[in-house]
Enzyme design. Sequence first.
Site, PDB file in Angstrom:
ATOM      1  CG  HIS A  52       7.535   7.676   5.393  1.00 48.74           C
ATOM      2  ND1 HIS A  52       7.343   7.196   4.127  1.00 48.74           N
ATOM      3  CD2 HIS A  52       6.349   7.528   6.028  1.00 48.74           C
ATOM      4  CE1 HIS A  52       6.097   6.782   3.983  1.00 48.74           C
ATOM      5  NE2 HIS A  52       5.458   6.973   5.130  1.00 48.74           N
ATOM      6  CB  CYS A 106       2.598  10.446   1.242  1.00 51.71           C
ATOM      7  SG  CYS A 106       0.901  11.069   1.145  1.00 51.71           S
ATOM      8  NE  ARG A 117      -1.093   2.436   2.964  1.00 54.65           N
ATOM      9  CZ  ARG A 117      -0.542   3.519   3.464  1.00 54.65           C
ATOM     10  NH1 ARG A 117      -0.454   4.631   2.742  1.00 54.65           N
ATOM     11  NH2 ARG A 117      -0.007   3.512   4.681  1.00 54.65           N
ATOM     12  CG  ASP A 118       3.160   4.353   2.999  1.00 57.75           C
ATOM     13  OD1 ASP A 118       3.147   5.228   2.113  1.00 57.75           O
ATOM     14  OD2 ASP A 118       3.368   4.609   4.197  1.00 57.75           O
TER      15      ASP A 118
HETATM   16  P1  HMG Z   1     -13.217  14.410  -2.666  1.00 57.58           P
HETATM   17  O1  HMG Z   1     -12.919  14.804  -4.053  1.00 57.58           O
HETATM   18  O2  HMG Z   1     -13.418  15.497  -1.643  1.00 57.58           O
HETATM   19  O3  HMG Z   1     -14.454  13.406  -2.619  1.00 57.58           O
HETATM   20  O4  HMG Z   1     -12.029  13.472  -2.177  1.00 57.58           O
HETATM   21  P2  HMG Z   1     -16.000  13.696  -2.466  1.00 57.58           P
HETATM   22  O5  HMG Z   1     -16.431  13.118  -1.162  1.00 57.58           O
HETATM   23  O6  HMG Z   1     -16.287  15.141  -2.720  1.00 57.58           O
HETATM   24  O7  HMG Z   1     -16.605  12.847  -3.671  1.00 57.58           O
HETATM   25  C1  HMG Z   1     -16.335  13.212  -5.025  1.00 57.58           C
HETATM   26  C2  HMG Z   1     -16.518  11.993  -5.926  1.00 57.58           C
HETATM   27  O8  HMG Z   1     -15.549  11.017  -5.585  1.00 57.58           O
HETATM   28  C3  HMG Z   1     -17.880  11.309  -5.780  1.00 57.58           C
HETATM   29  O9  HMG Z   1     -18.221  10.791  -7.072  1.00 57.58           O
HETATM   30  C4  HMG Z   1     -17.590  10.150  -4.880  1.00 57.58           C
HETATM   31  O10 HMG Z   1     -18.463   9.039  -5.061  1.00 57.58           O
HETATM   32  C5  HMG Z   1     -16.192   9.775  -5.303  1.00 57.58           C
HETATM   33  P3  HMG Z   1     -19.343  11.529  -7.987  1.00 57.58           P
HETATM   34  O11 HMG Z   1     -20.560  11.530  -7.134  1.00 57.58           O
HETATM   35  O12 HMG Z   1     -18.783  12.903  -8.211  1.00 57.58           O
HETATM   36  O13 HMG Z   1     -19.372  10.672  -9.198  1.00 57.58           O
HETATM   37  N1  HMG Z   1     -15.479   9.152  -4.196  1.00 57.58           N
HETATM   38  C6  HMG Z   1     -14.892   7.949  -4.246  1.00 57.58           C
HETATM   39  N2  HMG Z   1     -14.755   7.044  -5.216  1.00 57.58           N
HETATM   40  C7  HMG Z   1     -14.111   5.911  -4.913  1.00 57.58           C
HETATM   41  N3  HMG Z   1     -13.602   5.627  -3.670  1.00 57.58           N
HETATM   42  C8  HMG Z   1     -13.710   6.509  -2.679  1.00 57.58           C
HETATM   43  C9  HMG Z   1     -14.377   7.729  -2.957  1.00 57.58           C
HETATM   44  N4  HMG Z   1     -14.650   8.794  -2.187  1.00 57.58           N
HETATM   45  C10 HMG Z   1     -15.317   9.658  -2.951  1.00 57.58           C
HETATM   46  N5  HMG Z   1     -13.237   6.228  -1.458  1.00 57.58           N
HETATM   47  C11 HMG Z   1     -11.139  11.728  -0.794  1.00 57.58           C
HETATM   48  C12 HMG Z   1     -11.978  12.998  -0.839  1.00 57.58           C
HETATM   49  C13 HMG Z   1     -10.892  11.391   0.665  1.00 57.58           C
HETATM   50  C14 HMG Z   1     -11.934  10.611  -1.456  1.00 57.58           C
HETATM   51  C15 HMG Z   1      -9.820  11.962  -1.564  1.00 57.58           C
HETATM   52  O14 HMG Z   1      -9.195  13.076  -1.006  1.00 57.58           O
HETATM   53  C16 HMG Z   1      -8.874  10.791  -1.514  1.00 57.58           C
HETATM   54  O15 HMG Z   1      -9.151   9.752  -2.098  1.00 57.58           O
HETATM   55  N6  HMG Z   1      -7.725  10.951  -0.812  1.00 57.58           N
HETATM   56  C17 HMG Z   1      -6.781   9.845  -0.630  1.00 57.58           C
HETATM   57  C18 HMG Z   1      -5.356  10.344  -0.589  1.00 57.58           C
HETATM   58  C19 HMG Z   1      -4.441   9.198  -0.303  1.00 57.58           C
HETATM   59  O16 HMG Z   1      -4.768   8.038  -0.512  1.00 57.58           O
HETATM   60  N7  HMG Z   1      -3.227   9.500   0.211  1.00 57.58           N
HETATM   61  C20 HMG Z   1      -2.253   8.490   0.546  1.00 57.58           C
HETATM   62  C21 HMG Z   1      -2.613   7.695   1.761  1.00 57.58           C
HETATM   63  S1  HMG Z   1      -2.254   8.526   3.294  1.00 57.58           S
HETATM   64  C22 HMG Z   1      -0.566   8.157   3.597  1.00 57.58           C
HETATM   65  O17 HMG Z   1       0.101   7.624   2.750  1.00 57.58           O
HETATM   66  C23 HMG Z   1      -0.004   8.443   4.970  1.00 57.58           C
HETATM   67  C24 HMG Z   1       0.216   7.170   5.805  1.00 57.58           C
HETATM   68  O18 HMG Z   1       1.100   6.278   5.163  1.00 57.58           O
HETATM   69  C25 HMG Z   1       0.782   7.542   7.186  1.00 57.58           C
HETATM   70  C26 HMG Z   1       1.994   8.479   7.119  1.00 57.58           C
HETATM   71  O19 HMG Z   1       2.968   8.167   6.426  1.00 57.58           O
HETATM   72  O20 HMG Z   1       1.916   9.511   7.788  1.00 57.58           O
HETATM   73  C27 HMG Z   1      -1.106   6.405   6.060  1.00 57.58           C
HETATM   74 MG    MG Z   2       3.255   6.435   5.176  1.00 56.20          MG
END
Ligand code: HMG
Ligand code: MG
Length: 314
Positions: free
Chosen positions: A218, A249, A24-25
């Site tokens: 990280h 990320c 995943r990450d």
């Molecule tokens: P948004 O654009 O604000 O979403 O994104 P929304 O709620 O306004 O919805 C817009 C459209 O997206 C809608 O579709 C939803 O159905 C669809 P429409 O009605 O317009 O056709 N939608 C989705 N579709 C599929 N799957 C979903 C989903 N949600 C909404 N889950 C959102 C908000 C949270 C979805 C977006 O910002 C996002 O996906 N962010 C993810 C970012 C990410 O994955 N970052 C990496 C992971 S975090 C990380 O790596 C850190 C970590 O490792 C720890 C560390 O290192 O600190 C964990």
């Molecule tokens: Mg991470």
Amino acid sequence: MRTPSVVPAPGLPGRVTVYEVGPRDGLQNEQALVPTEVKAEFITRLVAAGLPVVEATSFVHPKWVPQLADAGELMELLGEGGRELPVLVPNERGLDRALELGCRHIAIFGSATETFARKNLNRSLDEQFAMFEPTVARARAAGLDVRAYVSMCFGDPWEGAVPVEQVVGVGKRLFDLGASQLSLGDTIGVGTAGHVRQLVRAFVDAGMALDQLAMHFHDTYGQALANAHAALEEGITTFDSSAGGLGGCPYARSATGNLATEDLVWMLDGLGIETGVDLDQVAATSLWMAGHLGRPSPSAVVRALAGGTAQSPP
Ligand code: HMG
Ligand code: MG
């Protein structure tokens, strides 16, 4: 040498859980799309190497993280065994997708800072809780286990230093939504050992048990292993790491790879701390994945084990 000499140090835990985040990450940040079958084999090999937890993928918006847009296909390919692997879920839409596929473990991921909440989740710091609250409530009602991540615990590329009280406030709030574990993320790898000790103690002072906390380092500034050792000395027993040190990320460009699983396991093996992980098997898996990605692993242990230096006399 292919294994370290085992010299236990007093006062450390006897057993540690290595929480593997490579699929995943590790992969979320790769430019070239990794075929779903390769991801499935990566996961299967990591499980076979004895990693007790392997985070498989994310049910996030596919436009936000195109590399993981095949989350559904991947979980289908993994079948029954895949259902026990945790997946990232940011909201109810993501939860629906995970529930449809029978996932039993999800992880929400919040931010300790305003800027990263907006960049990573398109929400303000406060709005992220409104997104997570119904997600966790429904997941718990369906009998799912929930992990909570909190990012930017040691510094933020836009906001700079992040006060410990702010991290503890956000982390506790995320955990109290109904999580079983809180993973403290050094998303951009700027933390140092004293800071780690301070943060762990602050969470304990705020009422959290050591076994409810995990550390997620990280390695941007080369501090991840030293930080893990400091956390170990504080009594932390769950560490996130990624096979071969893959990672980053996509919404924090200054984030590089995670602490490499092999580097962590070499240290833990040397301290006589049980993990159940077969170091050679993980390193072989990382080399195989490096072949698919077309670049060498950043892990020092993977390179040493692969390069002949592991067997050569000095
Ligand atoms: P948004 O654009 O604000 O979403 O994104 P929304 O709620 O306004 O919805 C817009 C459209 O997206 C809608 O579709 C939803 O159905 C669809 P429409 O009605 O317009 O056709 N939608 C989705 N579709 C599929 N799957 C979903 C989903 N949600 C909404 N889950 C959102 C908000 C949270 C979805 C977006 O910002 C996002 O996906 N962010 C993810 C970012 C990410 O994955 N970052 C990496 C992971 S975090 C990380 O790596 C850190 C970590 O490792 C720890 C560390 O290192 O600190 C964990
Ligand atoms: Mg991470």
